[in-house]
Design an enzyme around this catalytic site. Structure first.
Site, PDB file in Angstrom:
ATOM      1  N   TYR A  33       0.825  -1.206   0.000  1.00 50.87           N
ATOM      2  CA  TYR A  33       0.000   0.000   0.000  1.00 50.87           C
ATOM      3  C   TYR A  33       0.857   1.251   0.000  1.00 50.87           C
ATOM      4  CZ  TYR A  33       0.571   1.042   5.050  1.00 50.87           C
ATOM      5  OH  TYR A  33       1.054   1.375   6.279  1.00 50.87           O
ATOM      6  N   LYS A 147       6.389  -1.820   2.222  1.00 49.75           N
ATOM      7  CA  LYS A 147       5.146  -1.257   2.790  1.00 49.75           C
ATOM      8  C   LYS A 147       3.985  -2.220   2.521  1.00 49.75           C
ATOM      9  CE  LYS A 147       2.952   3.301   3.290  1.00 49.75           C
ATOM     10  NZ  LYS A 147       3.038   3.451   4.733  1.00 49.75           N
ATOM     11  N   GLU A 179      10.498   2.418  15.117  1.00 49.22           N
ATOM     12  CA  GLU A 179       9.562   3.396  14.545  1.00 49.22           C
ATOM     13  C   GLU A 179       8.399   3.576  15.510  1.00 49.22           C
ATOM     14  OE1 GLU A 179       8.922   2.692  10.078  1.00 49.22           O
ATOM     15  OE2 GLU A 179       8.986   0.694  10.947  1.00 49.22           O
ATOM     16  N   LEU A 204      10.550   1.383   7.809  1.00 50.01           N
ATOM     17  CA  LEU A 204      10.069   1.835   6.500  1.00 50.01           C
ATOM     18  C   LEU A 204      10.884   3.072   6.088  1.00 50.01           C
ATOM     19  CD1 LEU A 204       7.691   1.259   4.452  1.00 50.01           C
ATOM     20  CD2 LEU A 204       6.693   3.342   5.386  1.00 50.01           C
TER      21      LEU A 204
HETATM   22  N1  PDD Z   1       2.348   5.195   7.501  1.00 51.08           N
HETATM   23  N2  PDD Z   1       6.883   3.906   9.345  1.00 51.08           N
HETATM   24  C1  PDD Z   1       5.744   3.199   9.241  1.00 51.08           C
HETATM   25  C2  PDD Z   1       5.663   1.868   9.903  1.00 51.08           C
HETATM   26  C3  PDD Z   1       4.649   3.727   8.538  1.00 51.08           C
HETATM   27  O1  PDD Z   1       3.505   3.002   8.433  1.00 51.08           O
HETATM   28  C4  PDD Z   1       4.753   5.017   7.948  1.00 51.08           C
HETATM   29  C5  PDD Z   1       3.625   5.626   7.176  1.00 51.08           C
HETATM   30  C6  PDD Z   1       5.968   5.709   8.078  1.00 51.08           C
HETATM   31  C7  PDD Z   1       6.183   7.060   7.462  1.00 51.08           C
HETATM   32  O2  PDD Z   1       6.301   6.984   6.063  1.00 51.08           O
HETATM   33  P1  PDD Z   1       5.852   8.186   5.117  1.00 51.08           P
HETATM   34  O3  PDD Z   1       6.601   9.379   5.571  1.00 51.08           O
HETATM   35  O4  PDD Z   1       6.272   7.735   3.778  1.00 51.08           O
HETATM   36  O5  PDD Z   1       4.366   8.351   5.274  1.00 51.08           O
HETATM   37  C8  PDD Z   1       7.005   5.120   8.772  1.00 51.08           C
HETATM   38  C9  PDD Z   1       1.226   5.647   6.700  1.00 51.08           C
HETATM   39  C10 PDD Z   1       1.026   7.124   6.749  1.00 51.08           C
HETATM   40  C11 PDD Z   1      -0.016   4.835   7.067  1.00 51.08           C
HETATM   41  O6  PDD Z   1       0.152   3.643   7.227  1.00 51.08           O
HETATM   42  O7  PDD Z   1      -1.110   5.401   7.133  1.00 51.08           O
END
Ligand code: PDD
Length: 284
Positions: A33, A147, A179, A204
């Site tokens: 996703y 992801k 994280e 991630l």
């Molecule tokens: N989540 N780490 C994890 C485990 C995440 O699920 C996310 C993002 C991030 C930050 O990544 P980015 O800056 O690319 O959004 C780090 C999204 C927002 C979600 O699952 O809704």
């Protein structure tokens, strides 16, 4: 308002979009996703999200379900169809449907879904008060650089944290923070250095993280990419999260211990302002 969602090349009211009970995304979390922020009807950091999507798909042996230009066109169209001013686009691609079997087979038609969520991203009241977080062991799988939709563990621990009055969870492995449940974690030490965990399969590669680091370096803020413990984060001058749904979000308490005076820190505020100025100007 009934949203218009995208399903395998069709635009449908959300109540009419249906996928198979044999979809491997549903049965095995065999799906990738992406979440892209939309501000002022424009896509924030789209190119980087599109590149990570391609990489995640590649890592599980899938390709993009359409041409790259078509993918951008679909993102633009879903914004227009839903008159989305501020919020996010959720995109998911699963391997497709076949009778349940641990072994998957070639030639499945992927299931490709997109929907929008209207959200108050810029004016989120939590920006002013900052987040309270608790810690929990990181019990996710060991390829967190991909992801995937395997989000049961972060969902369980975040729900438990909410039950205890906290906003989020910091996940901890081998004594170091990996994280938050859905965001990257950063601290600022007493000398004003931004410290963030280095990229690896343990976290991630956040798109917002990459932008924040670039903006920090350009703004003369020193950056160190290394792991840090819960104790180091609690003793830091400032702490914040980064993600597409929160941009730069201050953290003011970890396991009941306030960070500095328990209010969002000045460098975090500055980074948020610089991030918004830079990324919103570049939104497409
Ligand atoms: N989540 N780490 C994890 C485990 C995440 O699920 C996310 C993002 C991030 C930050 O990544 P980015 O800056 O690319 O959004 C780090 C999204 C927002 C979600 O699952 O809704």
């Amino acid at each position: 308002m009934t949203r218009i969602v995208h399903l395998n090349g069709q635009w449908l009211p959300e109540t009419e979009a249906r996928i198979s009970i044999f979809d491997r995304g549903f049965l095995f979390a065999d799906a990738i996703y992406e979440v892209t922020a939309v501000i002022g009807g424009k896509l924030v950091d789209y190119a980087a999200h599109a590149a990570r999507l391609k990489r995640s798909l590649h890592e599980i042996g899938l390709g993009l379900p359409c041409a790259e230009e078509q993918m951008l066109a679909l993102h633009r169209e879903i914004v227009v169809r839903n008159d989305l001013k501020e919020g996010l686009i959720y995109l998911q691609i699963s391997r497709g449907a076949e009778d349940r079997d641990f072994i998957y087979h070639d030639g499945l038609a992927p299931t490709f879904v997109m929907f929008t969520q209207a959200r108050n991203v810029l004016g989120n009241p939590r920006i002013e008060r900052g987040l309270k977080v608790v810690t929990a062991p990181d019990r996710r799988w060991s390829r967190r650089d991909i992801k995937t939709t395997q989000l049961l563990y972060p969902s369980l621990v975040k729900t438990a944290a909410h039950g205890q009055g906290a906003d989020d969870v910091f996940l901890v492995e081998d004594g170091l923070i990996t994280e938050a449940s859905g965001a990257n974690v950063h601290i600022i030490d007493r000398s004003g250095t931004l410290i963030t965990r280095a990229l690896s399969q343990a976290i991630l590669p956040g798109i917002t993280r990459a932008s924040v680091l670039e903006i920090a370096r350009a703004g003369g803020i020193p950056v160190e990419e290394r792991g840090f413990s819960v104790a180091e984060a609690q003793a830091a001058a400032e702490c914040f999260l980064s993600s597409a749904t929160s941009f730069v979000m201050p953290v003011v308490e970890i396991d009941g211990q306030p960070i500095s005076d328990g209010a969002p820190g000045p460098l975090t505020r500055r980074l948020r302002a610089l991030y918004l100025e830079d990324r919103l100007a570049a939104a497409i």
